[in-house]
Design a protein around this motif. Structure first.
Motif, PDB file in Angstrom:
ATOM      1  N   TRP A 115      44.732  -0.448  29.784  1.00 30.30           N
ATOM      2  CA  TRP A 115      45.832  -0.468  30.745  1.00 30.30           C
ATOM      3  C   TRP A 115      45.351  -0.891  32.128  1.00 30.30           C
ATOM      4  CZ3 TRP A 115      50.715  -0.535  29.462  1.00 30.30           C
ATOM      5  CH2 TRP A 115      51.101  -0.002  28.239  1.00 30.30           C
ATOM      6  N   PHE A 116      44.189  -0.392  32.516  1.00 33.94           N
ATOM      7  CA  PHE A 116      43.615  -0.818  33.793  1.00 33.94           C
ATOM      8  C   PHE A 116      43.280  -2.315  33.761  1.00 33.94           C
ATOM      9  CE2 PHE A 116      42.848   3.693  34.781  1.00 33.94           C
ATOM     10  CZ  PHE A 116      43.152   3.698  36.132  1.00 33.94           C
TER      11      PHE A 116
ATOM     12  N   ILE B  19      52.898  -8.247  42.567  1.00 32.05           N
ATOM     13  CA  ILE B  19      53.459  -6.939  42.922  1.00 32.05           C
ATOM     14  C   ILE B  19      53.530  -6.049  41.694  1.00 32.05           C
ATOM     15  CG2 ILE B  19      55.553  -5.773  43.689  1.00 32.05           C
ATOM     16  CD1 ILE B  19      56.049  -8.069  45.592  1.00 32.05           C
ATOM     17  N   ALA B  20      53.937  -6.628  40.561  1.00 36.01           N
ATOM     18  CA  ALA B  20      54.012  -5.839  39.323  1.00 36.01           C
ATOM     19  C   ALA B  20      52.644  -5.296  38.940  1.00 36.01           C
ATOM     20  CB  ALA B  20      54.582  -6.703  38.199  1.00 36.01           C
ATOM     21  N   GLY B  21      51.607  -6.125  39.055  1.00 40.39           N
ATOM     22  CA  GLY B  21      50.259  -5.658  38.747  1.00 40.39           C
ATOM     23  C   GLY B  21      49.805  -4.574  39.695  1.00 40.39           C
TER      24      GLY B  21
ATOM     25  N   LEU C  66      48.664   1.153  40.767  1.00 43.16           N
ATOM     26  CA  LEU C  66      48.902   2.373  41.542  1.00 43.16           C
ATOM     27  C   LEU C  66      49.377   3.512  40.663  1.00 43.16           C
ATOM     28  CD1 LEU C  66      50.582   0.912  44.764  1.00 43.16           C
ATOM     29  CD2 LEU C  66      48.284   1.896  44.562  1.00 43.16           C
ATOM     30  N   ILE C  67      50.250   3.192  39.707  1.00 45.11           N
ATOM     31  CA  ILE C  67      50.730   4.237  38.787  1.00 45.11           C
ATOM     32  C   ILE C  67      49.578   4.797  37.973  1.00 45.11           C
ATOM     33  CG2 ILE C  67      52.149   4.652  36.740  1.00 45.11           C
ATOM     34  CD1 ILE C  67      54.172   2.665  37.879  1.00 45.11           C
TER      35      ILE C  67
ATOM     36  N   LEU D 175      46.405   4.830  38.759  1.00 53.54           N
ATOM     37  CA  LEU D 175      45.533   5.621  39.619  1.00 53.54           C
ATOM     38  C   LEU D 175      46.159   6.965  39.981  1.00 53.54           C
ATOM     39  CD1 LEU D 175      44.279   2.807  42.054  1.00 53.54           C
ATOM     40  CD2 LEU D 175      42.954   3.974  40.255  1.00 53.54           C
ATOM     41  N   ALA D 176      47.465   6.969  40.191  1.00 50.97           N
ATOM     42  CA  ALA D 176      48.151   8.213  40.567  1.00 50.97           C
ATOM     43  C   ALA D 176      48.228   9.203  39.417  1.00 50.97           C
ATOM     44  CB  ALA D 176      49.559   7.899  41.091  1.00 50.97           C
ATOM     45  N   THR D 177      48.269   8.679  38.198  1.00 50.85           N
ATOM     46  CA  THR D 177      48.410   9.563  37.036  1.00 50.85           C
ATOM     47  C   THR D 177      47.067   9.813  36.364  1.00 50.85           C
ATOM     48  OG1 THR D 177      48.888   7.657  35.623  1.00 50.85           O
ATOM     49  CG2 THR D 177      50.763   8.820  36.605  1.00 50.85           C
ATOM     50  N   GLY D 178      45.998   9.360  36.985  1.00 53.36           N
ATOM     51  CA  GLY D 178      44.673   9.535  36.360  1.00 53.36           C
ATOM     52  C   GLY D 178      44.119  10.898  36.597  1.00 53.36           C
TER      53      GLY D 178
END
Length: 222
Positions: free
Chosen positions: A56-57, A209-211, A216-217, A219-222
Protein backbone atom coordinates in the motif's frame (compact mmCIF):
# COMPACT_ATOMS: atom_id res chain seq x y z
CA UNK A 1 21.06 22.78 -22.77
CA UNK A 2 17.78 22.68 -24.63
CA UNK A 3 16.91 21.27 -28.01
CA UNK A 4 13.98 20.89 -30.35
CA UNK A 5 12.12 17.67 -29.69
CA UNK A 6 13.41 15.68 -32.65
CA UNK A 7 17.09 16.69 -32.78
CA UNK A 8 20.30 15.58 -31.12
CA UNK A 9 21.20 17.19 -27.79
CA UNK A 10 22.45 20.37 -29.50
CA UNK A 11 19.54 22.76 -28.86
CA UNK A 12 19.17 24.31 -32.29
CA UNK A 13 15.83 24.74 -34.10
CA UNK A 14 15.33 22.04 -36.72
CA UNK A 15 15.44 22.89 -40.39
CA UNK A 16 11.82 21.99 -40.91
CA UNK A 17 8.76 23.32 -42.64
CA UNK A 18 6.51 22.18 -39.82
CA UNK A 19 3.96 24.61 -38.41
CA UNK A 20 5.78 24.88 -35.11
CA UNK A 21 9.14 24.25 -33.52
CA UNK A 22 9.25 22.26 -30.32
CA UNK A 23 11.90 22.97 -27.69
CA UNK A 24 12.55 20.60 -24.81
CA UNK A 25 15.38 19.91 -22.41
CA UNK A 26 17.33 16.76 -23.36
CA UNK A 27 18.81 16.56 -19.86
CA UNK A 28 15.31 16.71 -18.41
CA UNK A 29 14.13 13.94 -20.72
CA UNK A 30 17.04 11.67 -19.82
CA UNK A 31 16.66 12.36 -16.09
CA UNK A 32 12.91 11.73 -16.30
CA UNK A 33 13.27 8.40 -18.05
CA UNK A 34 15.92 7.21 -15.58
CA UNK A 35 13.95 8.35 -12.53
CA UNK A 36 10.72 6.76 -13.78
CA UNK A 37 12.55 3.52 -14.50
CA UNK A 38 14.02 3.50 -10.97
CA UNK A 39 10.70 4.39 -9.32
CA UNK A 40 8.87 1.78 -11.38
CA UNK A 41 11.39 -0.93 -10.59
CA UNK A 42 11.39 -0.27 -6.83
CA UNK A 43 7.65 0.32 -6.65
CA UNK A 44 6.59 -2.75 -8.63
CA UNK A 45 9.03 -4.91 -6.69
CA UNK A 46 7.53 -3.65 -3.42
CA UNK A 47 4.00 -4.26 -4.73
CA UNK A 48 4.78 -7.84 -5.68
CA UNK A 49 7.18 -8.94 -2.96
CA UNK A 50 6.17 -6.64 -0.12
CA UNK A 51 4.38 -7.82 3.03
CA UNK A 52 1.80 -6.23 5.29
CA UNK A 53 1.27 -2.56 4.50
CA UNK A 54 4.34 -2.29 2.27
CA UNK A 55 2.42 -2.78 -1.00
CA UNK A 56 0.00 0.00 0.00
CA UNK A 57 2.86 2.36 0.77
CA UNK A 58 4.48 1.43 -2.55
CA UNK A 59 1.22 2.15 -4.37
CA UNK A 60 0.85 5.53 -2.67
CA UNK A 61 4.40 6.53 -3.54
CA UNK A 62 3.94 5.42 -7.15
CA UNK A 63 0.74 7.43 -7.53
CA UNK A 64 2.44 10.46 -6.00
CA UNK A 65 5.88 10.36 -7.60
CA UNK A 66 5.18 9.23 -11.17
CA UNK A 67 3.06 12.27 -12.15
CA UNK A 68 5.39 14.67 -10.32
CA UNK A 69 8.53 13.32 -11.98
CA UNK A 70 6.75 13.37 -15.33
CA UNK A 71 5.60 16.95 -14.76
CA UNK A 72 9.06 18.32 -14.03
CA UNK A 73 11.08 16.30 -16.55
CA UNK A 74 9.10 14.96 -19.52
CA UNK A 75 6.21 17.41 -19.70
CA UNK A 76 7.86 20.86 -20.11
CA UNK A 77 7.99 22.04 -23.73
CA UNK A 78 7.80 25.25 -25.72
CA UNK A 79 5.95 25.24 -29.05
CA UNK A 80 6.80 28.15 -31.32
CA UNK A 81 4.22 28.49 -34.09
CA UNK A 82 3.47 31.13 -36.67
CA UNK A 83 0.51 32.56 -34.77
CA UNK A 84 1.20 31.77 -31.14
CA UNK A 85 3.65 30.55 -28.56
CA UNK A 86 2.48 27.64 -26.44
CA UNK A 87 4.27 27.08 -23.14
CA UNK A 88 3.78 23.75 -21.38
CA UNK A 89 5.09 23.96 -17.82
CA UNK A 90 4.87 21.31 -15.08
CA UNK A 91 1.38 22.20 -13.85
CA UNK A 92 0.00 24.57 -16.46
CA UNK A 93 -0.15 25.13 -20.21
CA UNK A 94 -0.36 28.66 -21.61
CA UNK A 95 -1.22 29.68 -25.16
CA UNK A 96 0.02 33.15 -26.07
CA UNK A 97 -0.71 34.83 -29.41
CA UNK A 98 2.38 36.67 -30.59
CA UNK A 99 0.39 39.89 -30.63
CA UNK A 100 -0.15 39.66 -26.87
CA UNK A 101 3.52 39.12 -26.01
CA UNK A 102 5.45 42.21 -24.93
CA UNK A 103 8.87 40.55 -24.64
CA UNK A 104 10.82 37.34 -24.20
CA UNK A 105 13.32 37.93 -21.40
CA UNK A 106 16.44 36.04 -20.40
CA UNK A 107 18.14 36.46 -17.05
CA UNK A 108 18.57 33.81 -14.41
CA UNK A 109 15.44 32.27 -15.97
CA UNK A 110 13.81 32.60 -19.38
CA UNK A 111 10.30 34.01 -19.37
CA UNK A 112 7.60 35.50 -21.54
CA UNK A 113 5.98 38.80 -20.53
CA UNK A 114 2.56 39.73 -21.91
CA UNK A 115 1.20 43.20 -22.64
CA UNK A 116 -0.81 43.01 -19.43
CA UNK A 117 2.35 42.35 -17.38
CA UNK A 118 1.78 38.65 -16.73
CA UNK A 119 4.95 36.54 -16.68
CA UNK A 120 5.32 32.89 -17.66
CA UNK A 121 8.54 31.01 -17.08
CA UNK A 122 9.88 28.78 -19.86
CA UNK A 123 10.64 25.60 -17.92
CA UNK A 124 11.70 23.76 -21.08
CA UNK A 125 14.45 26.31 -21.80
CA UNK A 126 16.53 26.44 -18.61
CA UNK A 127 19.34 28.94 -18.28
CA UNK A 128 22.81 27.46 -17.93
CA UNK A 129 25.29 29.90 -16.41
CA UNK A 130 28.03 27.38 -17.23
CA UNK A 131 27.14 27.53 -20.94
CA UNK A 132 27.09 31.31 -20.80
CA UNK A 133 30.58 31.36 -19.32
CA UNK A 134 31.80 28.95 -21.98
CA UNK A 135 30.26 31.12 -24.70
CA UNK A 136 31.93 34.20 -23.21
CA UNK A 137 35.31 32.44 -23.18
CA UNK A 138 34.86 31.37 -26.81
CA UNK A 139 33.93 34.90 -27.78
CA UNK A 140 36.91 36.41 -26.01
CA UNK A 141 39.24 33.93 -27.74
CA UNK A 142 37.54 34.00 -31.14
CA UNK A 143 40.08 36.37 -32.68
CA UNK A 144 43.17 34.59 -31.39
CA UNK A 145 44.99 32.30 -33.83
CA UNK A 146 45.15 28.66 -32.93
CA UNK A 147 42.03 28.76 -30.72
CA UNK A 148 39.25 26.41 -31.76
CA UNK A 149 36.62 27.82 -29.41
CA UNK A 150 34.98 24.40 -29.39
CA UNK A 151 32.27 22.87 -27.25
CA UNK A 152 33.86 19.52 -26.50
CA UNK A 153 31.90 16.80 -28.28
CA UNK A 154 29.64 19.43 -29.85
CA UNK A 155 32.56 21.67 -30.82
CA UNK A 156 32.06 21.39 -34.57
CA UNK A 157 28.43 22.52 -34.51
CA UNK A 158 29.03 25.15 -31.85
CA UNK A 159 32.03 26.69 -33.59
CA UNK A 160 30.26 26.73 -36.94
CA UNK A 161 27.24 28.39 -35.43
CA UNK A 162 29.42 31.04 -33.82
CA UNK A 163 31.23 31.71 -37.10
CA UNK A 164 28.10 32.08 -39.21
CA UNK A 165 25.51 33.37 -36.77
CA UNK A 166 27.49 36.11 -35.06
CA UNK A 167 28.82 36.27 -31.50
CA UNK A 168 29.06 33.03 -29.53
CA UNK A 169 26.10 32.55 -27.22
CA UNK A 170 24.77 29.88 -24.90
CA UNK A 171 22.23 27.68 -26.65
CA UNK A 172 19.35 28.79 -24.42
CA UNK A 173 20.18 32.39 -25.32
CA UNK A 174 20.17 31.43 -29.00
CA UNK A 175 16.69 29.97 -28.64
CA UNK A 176 15.45 33.08 -26.82
CA UNK A 177 16.92 35.19 -29.64
CA UNK A 178 15.03 33.05 -32.16
CA UNK A 179 11.80 33.53 -30.21
CA UNK A 180 12.39 37.28 -30.18
CA UNK A 181 12.91 37.22 -33.94
CA UNK A 182 9.61 35.42 -34.39
CA UNK A 183 7.93 37.92 -32.06
CA UNK A 184 9.26 40.83 -34.11
CA UNK A 185 8.15 39.17 -37.33
CA UNK A 186 4.72 37.94 -36.25
CA UNK A 187 3.72 40.30 -33.44
CA UNK A 188 1.62 42.53 -35.70
CA UNK A 189 0.21 39.77 -37.93
CA UNK A 190 -3.57 39.66 -38.07
CA UNK A 191 -3.70 35.92 -37.42
CA UNK A 192 -1.38 36.27 -34.40
CA UNK A 193 -3.84 38.30 -32.32
CA UNK A 194 -6.21 37.04 -29.63
CA UNK A 195 -6.37 36.34 -25.93
CA UNK A 196 -3.96 34.53 -23.69
CA UNK A 197 -5.42 31.27 -22.42
CA UNK A 198 -4.13 29.07 -19.60
CA UNK A 199 -5.08 25.57 -18.51
CA UNK A 200 -4.11 23.71 -15.35
CA UNK A 201 -2.68 20.21 -15.87
CA UNK A 202 -5.28 18.30 -13.88
CA UNK A 203 -3.99 15.05 -15.36
CA UNK A 204 -0.85 15.67 -13.29
CA UNK A 205 -2.34 17.41 -10.27
CA UNK A 206 -5.20 14.99 -9.57
CA UNK A 207 -3.18 11.73 -9.30
CA UNK A 208 -0.44 13.47 -7.32
CA UNK A 209 -3.02 14.70 -4.79
CA UNK A 210 -4.60 11.24 -4.66
CA UNK A 211 -1.21 9.67 -3.94
CA UNK A 212 -0.46 12.25 -1.25
CA UNK A 213 -3.85 11.68 0.41
CA UNK A 214 -3.37 7.90 0.38
CA UNK A 215 0.11 8.28 1.86
CA UNK A 216 -1.18 10.55 4.63
CA UNK A 217 -3.96 8.09 5.45
CA UNK A 218 -1.46 5.23 5.66
CA UNK A 219 0.83 7.26 7.91
CA UNK A 220 -2.05 8.40 10.13
CA UNK A 221 -3.39 4.88 10.56
CA UNK A 222 0.01 3.25 11.06
Amino acid sequence: MTTPDHQSPAPRPPASTAASLVYRSPLGLVAGVLLLALIGWLGIDALIAGHGRTPWFALAWLILLVPLVTAFTLRPAVFSGEDRLRVRNPFRSVSLPWGEIASVRSGYTNEVVTDSGAKYQLWAIPVSMRDRKKAARRQSGAGRPGRSGGFGMFGGAGAAAADHDGPARAESDRIVADLRTTLDRRGTAETAQGEVSARWAYEVIAPAIAGAVLLLILLATG
